[in-house]
Write a protein that holds these residues in place. Structure first.
Motif, PDB file in Angstrom:
ATOM      1  N   ARG A  48      43.718  41.801  73.290  1.00  0.00           N
ATOM      2  CA  ARG A  48      44.783  42.612  72.666  1.00  0.00           C
ATOM      3  C   ARG A  48      44.154  43.716  71.808  1.00  0.00           C
ATOM      4  N   LEU A  49      43.129  43.356  71.029  1.00  0.00           N
ATOM      5  CA  LEU A  49      42.479  44.335  70.146  1.00  0.00           C
ATOM      6  C   LEU A  49      41.792  45.435  70.964  1.00  0.00           C
ATOM      7  N   MET A  50      41.220  45.053  72.107  1.00  0.00           N
ATOM      8  CA  MET A  50      40.551  46.044  72.945  1.00  0.00           C
ATOM      9  C   MET A  50      41.569  46.930  73.656  1.00  0.00           C
ATOM     10  N   GLN A  51      42.646  46.315  74.143  1.00  0.00           N
ATOM     11  CA  GLN A  51      43.659  47.102  74.862  1.00  0.00           C
ATOM     12  C   GLN A  51      44.368  48.082  73.931  1.00  0.00           C
ATOM     13  N   SER A  52      44.513  47.706  72.670  1.00  0.00           N
ATOM     14  CA  SER A  52      45.143  48.622  71.705  1.00  0.00           C
ATOM     15  C   SER A  52      44.149  49.683  71.222  1.00  0.00           C
ATOM     16  N   GLY A  53      42.911  49.579  71.682  1.00  0.00           N
ATOM     17  CA  GLY A  53      41.928  50.595  71.323  1.00  0.00           C
ATOM     18  C   GLY A  53      41.349  50.437  69.924  1.00  0.00           C
ATOM     19  N   PHE A  54      41.431  49.235  69.349  1.00  0.00           N
ATOM     20  CA  PHE A  54      40.868  49.023  68.011  1.00  0.00           C
ATOM     21  C   PHE A  54      39.419  48.530  68.100  1.00  0.00           C
ATOM     22  N   LEU A  55      39.125  47.852  69.180  1.00  0.00           N
ATOM     23  CA  LEU A  55      37.833  47.173  69.344  1.00  0.00           C
ATOM     24  C   LEU A  55      37.203  47.649  70.651  1.00  0.00           C
ATOM     25  N   THR A  56      35.904  47.962  70.593  1.00  0.00           N
ATOM     26  CA  THR A  56      35.194  48.305  71.826  1.00  0.00           C
ATOM     27  C   THR A  56      33.891  47.510  71.876  1.00  0.00           C
ATOM     28  N   ILE A  57      33.261  47.526  73.027  1.00  0.00           N
ATOM     29  CA  ILE A  57      31.904  46.964  73.118  1.00  0.00           C
ATOM     30  C   ILE A  57      30.944  48.137  73.263  1.00  0.00           C
ATOM     31  N   GLU A  58      29.964  48.158  72.379  1.00  0.00           N
ATOM     32  CA  GLU A  58      29.025  49.265  72.337  1.00  0.00           C
ATOM     33  C   GLU A  58      27.706  48.812  72.950  1.00  0.00           C
ATOM     34  N   ARG A  59      27.190  49.605  73.882  1.00  0.00           N
ATOM     35  CA  ARG A  59      25.909  49.261  74.500  1.00  0.00           C
ATOM     36  C   ARG A  59      24.837  50.184  73.945  1.00  0.00           C
ATOM     37  N   THR A  60      23.762  49.595  73.434  1.00  0.00           N
ATOM     38  CA  THR A  60      22.638  50.402  72.950  1.00  0.00           C
ATOM     39  C   THR A  60      21.346  49.850  73.531  1.00  0.00           C
ATOM     40  N   MET A  61      20.370  50.709  73.621  1.00  0.00           N
ATOM     41  CA  MET A  61      19.069  50.334  74.167  1.00  0.00           C
ATOM     42  C   MET A  61      18.106  50.281  72.982  1.00  0.00           C
ATOM     43  N   ASP A  62      17.368  49.180  72.817  1.00  0.00           N
ATOM     44  CA  ASP A  62      16.415  49.148  71.711  1.00  0.00           C
ATOM     45  C   ASP A  62      15.076  49.757  72.148  1.00  0.00           C
ATOM     46  N   GLU A  63      14.130  49.783  71.236  1.00  0.00           N
ATOM     47  CA  GLU A  63      12.833  50.461  71.489  1.00  0.00           C
ATOM     48  C   GLU A  63      12.121  49.916  72.735  1.00  0.00           C
ATOM     49  N   ASN A  64      12.337  48.639  73.035  1.00  0.00           N
ATOM     50  CA  ASN A  64      11.644  48.039  74.177  1.00  0.00           C
ATOM     51  C   ASN A  64      12.451  48.140  75.467  1.00  0.00           C
ATOM     52  N   GLY A  65      13.509  48.949  75.437  1.00  0.00           N
ATOM     53  CA  GLY A  65      14.298  49.124  76.644  1.00  0.00           C
ATOM     54  C   GLY A  65      15.255  47.982  76.931  1.00  0.00           C
ATOM     55  N   VAL A  66      15.443  47.099  75.935  1.00  0.00           N
ATOM     56  CA  VAL A  66      16.371  45.981  76.122  1.00  0.00           C
ATOM     57  C   VAL A  66      17.786  46.446  75.758  1.00  0.00           C
ATOM     58  N   LEU A  67      18.743  46.114  76.628  1.00  0.00           N
ATOM     59  CA  LEU A  67      20.128  46.498  76.400  1.00  0.00           C
ATOM     60  C   LEU A  67      20.795  45.530  75.426  1.00  0.00           C
ATOM     61  N   ASN A  68      21.429  46.079  74.404  1.00  0.00           N
ATOM     62  CA  ASN A  68      22.181  45.257  73.461  1.00  0.00           C
ATOM     63  C   ASN A  68      23.661  45.571  73.551  1.00  0.00           C
ATOM     64  N   GLU A  69      24.475  44.534  73.491  1.00  0.00           N
ATOM     65  CA  GLU A  69      25.921  44.736  73.467  1.00  0.00           C
ATOM     66  C   GLU A  69      26.470  44.170  72.171  1.00  0.00           C
ATOM     67  N   ASN A  70      27.238  44.985  71.484  1.00  0.00           N
ATOM     68  CA  ASN A  70      27.842  44.551  70.228  1.00  0.00           C
ATOM     69  C   ASN A  70      29.283  45.038  70.155  1.00  0.00           C
ATOM     70  N   TYR A  71      30.131  44.231  69.533  1.00  0.00           N
ATOM     71  CA  TYR A  71      31.481  44.713  69.256  1.00  0.00           C
ATOM     72  C   TYR A  71      31.392  45.858  68.258  1.00  0.00           C
ATOM     73  N   SER A  72      32.244  46.852  68.434  1.00  0.00           N
ATOM     74  CA  SER A  72      32.343  47.923  67.448  1.00  0.00           C
ATOM     75  C   SER A  72      33.786  48.027  66.970  1.00  0.00           C
TER      76      SER A  72
END
Lengths: 128, 128, 128, 128
Positions: C75-99
């Protein structure tokens, strides 16, 4: 003193939330260490509802003299980090409070500049 | 830079929560202003996961030299406000972090002493 | 347990700083009470370095079932309040975090609208 | 709206600092999710100087009815987590404020119990 008492005293005093940006970047803005501490004390007083503490309020908590504190506040105001904000309450009474809003804006600006290009250039220069 | 960008940058940096007790009472414990600022910087680093910043990490954010910072840290440790805590993580790796726990306890103790009697006596003396 | 122990435990756990805007205005944005609590738990996990807690992490701390938590997050994601953010760290590892950044922007927008007349008009319309 | 405005609005609202212990352990104490949210709203009001918000203050910010809020507050008081504290100010005026001190003490107690013994047993069981 019972075991609960210490915990109660700690919690009752409350906290001040301070942005990490302030700690990482006040030096970049040219703010002196002791003036930075002055800013933090102003935030502490504001959090307790005292928006315009006088030099003597501040010197009671710091080792600086009233004069040094006056000079520090003046430096912060002349550099455009600190202003005095006048507001009128519901009963028409004028309130004066220090505002650190200009400082927060400048800290964000410094962060933007630091992130976009300039910092990377430096890194490359160091590595190269 | 859009208006959201500034807000995003501000929020992403996060906050450090600092007890009001620290601001009101570090002077009573005999802590110098610049050492107090050092304590705050240690808290800022710890909040970002850096529990044992070196003098050069600290001097990058302050106007003090590495040597002055070393002296400040030593003063805080000799006065028993700051310790280094060694812990072992799940993989048997030893971690060293500064701990300010002794300082927090002393601040609460100072508050207890200040509240119980002594302060009231002073008030009566002033009024009488 | 000595008096210091309780204080130590309390302090070691740390705090989460949450904007007053969230408490005063999530309802205005149409966020349900239990989804608001979910947002707060996400902030608590993020503060402890867990940026993408799973439904079972959340249900261990709440009385909701894994399914109800999954629905709330959706519900929070569909209402556009919450997203999942993908970032790449220094070692090229993909991180996913709620934003929660979109939520903070929306809360500020709601506050701006609320302050600039509109809310007062509504009140007058209701009363009239 | 200029770029500074959003940031200014965000900062002006201020923050509430909430212990991680609350988020991780209210369920262990048998506190329902909606009652937990009620606790957080009480903290938010207290931070703004409103120590004894009425049910209608709370229901303006939550989807619960005044009656449900009244029931929630009563549950918290009957379980001994919430009390009303009466203090006399300098002018002899009686003030009444909610106090969450009993809850904080119980959270620390739950943490102590959870850490000493029970958790260690689990570790030994896992290792053995």
């Amino acid at each position: 003193m019972t075991s609960q008492d210490r915990l109660r005293i700690w919690i009752e005093q409350g906290n001040v939330s301070i942005s990490q940006l302030f700690f990482s970047s006040y030096k970049q803005l040219g703010i002196r260490d002791l003036d930075a501490l002055l800013v933090l004390q102003l935030m502490s007083f504001a959090e307790n509802g005292q928006g315009l503490p006088g030099p003597s309020d501040l010197s009671a908590r710091m080792s600086l003299s009233d004069e040094e504190i006056g000079n520090g506040l003046q430096r912060l105001m002349q550099s455009g980090f600190l202003t005095i904000e006048r507001t009128m309450d519901e009963n028409g009474v004028l309130n004066e409070n220090y505002s650190l809003q200009p400082l927060w804006t400048r800290l964000v600006d410094a962060q933007v500049l630091g992130c976009s290009g300039k910092e990377e250039e430096n890194r490359q220069a160091e590595e190269g």
